[in-house]
Design a protein around this motif. Structure first.
Motif, PDB file in Angstrom:
ATOM      1  N   GLY B  35      25.907  -4.513   5.647  1.00 10.86           N
ATOM      2  CA  GLY B  35      26.392  -5.593   6.511  1.00 10.86           C
ATOM      3  C   GLY B  35      26.187  -6.940   5.854  1.00 10.86           C
ATOM      4  O   GLY B  35      25.092  -7.255   5.396  1.00 10.86           O
ATOM      5  N   ILE B 197      27.397  -4.364  13.701  1.00 10.44           N
ATOM      6  CA  ILE B 197      26.618  -4.248  12.458  1.00 10.44           C
ATOM      7  C   ILE B 197      25.313  -3.486  12.736  1.00 10.44           C
ATOM      8  O   ILE B 197      24.918  -2.599  11.978  1.00 10.44           O
ATOM      9  N   CYS B 201      25.038  -0.289  10.255  1.00  9.50           N
ATOM     10  CA  CYS B 201      24.614  -0.652   8.885  1.00  9.50           C
ATOM     11  C   CYS B 201      23.241  -0.094   8.501  1.00  9.50           C
ATOM     12  O   CYS B 201      22.349   0.028   9.330  1.00  9.50           O
TER      13      CYS B 201
END
Lengths: 256, 243
Positions: B35, B197, B201
């Motif tokens: 991310g 995210i 991530c």
């Protein structure tokens, strides 16, 4: 090579999916058919008249399709926000320039060949086509002028905005087509800054009048020698390469 | 095999006198979702453009799959989805995917099969022959995703991938990204959607004014932030509240 081919195909689809080409084709066909019906001249003069009007329209429509098509390629990619996606693929900047310019040339050449076929059909319908060699040579040389003018408009678009590139390409094309041969004499007769400027224009810009064999077709004069055609071909290829190279020099490391 | 498909070291990029990236360094591990976060104007898009060979660094080194980003060999292994997806409006999704596929020299039969799969994957199979000019923003974004996957890339670079998508499409996209990760793909995701995210991530990097502010494994970063959300942590970091 496949990248260049794909780019050429894209430009082709662009021209044939927009209305400009069809408007020009219909307009030209209507004017040609109308002109061939006029009976105020004797037969010989009607044939010449149709040839003159027809060829002028074909040349003009082809140039009016080719120049904007070539000049707007880069700007259109920027405006549509497709340039970054395209150049994030395995396409070099050189391939982009060659593909777009070649695409604009081949697309406008195809339009020219369609116009030219309509012209030949109309003159055939009037019963006198003229020398086939003259027609081939005139068509071939005009194709070369399309090659040079699309490369020129394309190269200018890497230095200027699209409308400026288009305008300048038209100015250079018509300036050299109409006055190219006389520019040297104009420069000789000029004073001050106009003299070196005139000389520079005469020696730097491509002489588009070299590619114009319309008078031979209209008046059925003898064809030019194939040796001369070969020299003009080399001249066109040289100018095309120079224009594309100058565009590449400007574009190769330009941040996008 | 390169275990870090993306490596940036001391990268500086200037636009005239303004510094867009100032000595940025980061590494993305293979098979992970990375991310890339930062406020507007932080340099995220410039970093992505450098990775794609669209902008050149003044100094520093950038390697994509061990190659310079300007090398077509590197770009063959990358898929890119821009923030504001826009494609040729006079083409259909089918033609767009054929065009982009041709740039990768994918054999026609393989390409046709892949395009059919991708159109099904993004839910555009029914409208594959309709011009893009008639599509909604969300549908265009799906075409964008399909074009990013047309070369079956090893690494995907996604700039705001959820932009313009409705909640259902976002969930589908998240599922798709996790599926790509499970197939060993590396994903570099720049996004403002911190909740997205946070969900997908493995590692994040936060930049501000072209400089790296924080980078590390998401769980380590969040562990050090004692239970606050990524959004809260991000706001504190970019405003100078976190170390």
């Amino acid at each position: 090579m496949s990248s260049v081919r794909a780019l050429v195909g894209l430009v082709f689809l662009e021209i044939y999916r927009k209305k400009d080409f069809y408007v020009a084709l219909i307009l030209m066909a209507v004017i040609l058919v109308y002109a061939s019906q006029i009976e105020v001249y004797n037969f010989e003069n009607i044939v010449r008249y149709v040839r003159e009007i027809g060829l002028m329209l074909i040349y003009l429509f082809s140039i009016f399709l080719a120049v904007p098509l070539a000049a707007r390629q880069l700007a259109a990619e920027r405006d549509q926000r497709t340039l970054a996606v395209l150049l994030a693929k395995p396409v070099t900047r050189g391939q982009f320039i060659v593909g777009k310019s070649l695409g604009a040339f081949l697309a406008s050449l195809s339009a020219f060949l369609i116009f030219y076929s309509v012209f030949i059909l109309v003159t055939l319908a009037k019963g006198k086509m003229g020398s086939p060699v003259n027609l081939i040579q005139a068509g071939y040389l005009f194709s070369l002028s399309l090659l040079v003018v699309t490369a020129m408009a394309s190269a200018l678009s890497y230095f200027l905005t699209s409308p400026a590139a288009m305008t300048l390409a038209f100015v250079f094309y018509f300036l050299m087509s109409l006055f190219g041969a006389r520019f040297d004499r104009f420069a000789e007769e000029s004073v001050g800054l106009a003299r070196p400027l005139g000389k520079a224009v005469y020696y730097l810009l491509p002489h588009f009048e070299f590619f114009d064999l319309r008078q031979r077709v209209i008046h059925d004069w003898d064809p030019v020698s194939w040796g001369l055609i070969a020299i003009i071909t080399a001249y066109a290829v040289l100018y095309t390469a120079l224009f594309l190279f100058s565009g590449w020099l400007k574009f190769r490391r330009q941040p996008l | 095999m390169v275990s870090e498909p993306i490596v940036i070291e001391n990268l500086t990029v200037r636009y005239g006198k303004s510094v867009a990236l100032d000595g940025l360094s980061l590494k993305v591990r293979e098979g992970e979702i990375f991310g890339f976060l930062g406020p507007n104007g932080a340099g995220k898009t410039t970093t992505i453009k450098v990775l794609l060979g669209l902008v050149y660094g003044e100094s520093g080194t950038v390697r994509v799959h061990g190659l310079s980003p300007t090398d077509c060999g590197a770009r063959r292994r990358i898929g890119y989805l821009p923030e504001e997806a826009a494609y040729y409006r006079f083409l259909t999704p089918l033609e767009i995917l054929r065009f982009y596929g041709a740039l990768f020299r994918i054999p026609r039969r393989v390409l046709n099969d892949r395009i059919a799969d991708l159109l099904r994957l993004v839910g555009l199979a029914e409208v594959a022959r309709r011009p893009l000019a008639t599509f909604s923003k969300g549908m265009v974004q799906k075409v964008g995703l399909a074009q990013a996957l047309v070369n079956d890339p090893d690494t995907l670079i996604l700039d705001e991938p959820t932009s313009g998508l409705d909640p259902l499409s976002r969930m589908e996209l998240r599922r798709l990204l996790l599926d790509l990760k499970s197939r060993g793909k590396t994903l570099f995701v720049s996004s403002h959607e911190l909740s997205e995210i946070e969900l997908i991530c493995d590692e994040v990097a936060i930049i501000r004014s072209g400089r790296m502010v924080r980078t590390g494994r998401l769980k380590d970063i969040m562990g050090s932030a004692s239970g606050v959300s990524l959004e809260r942590f991000f706001i504190e970091t970019v405003s100078g509240g976190a170390s």
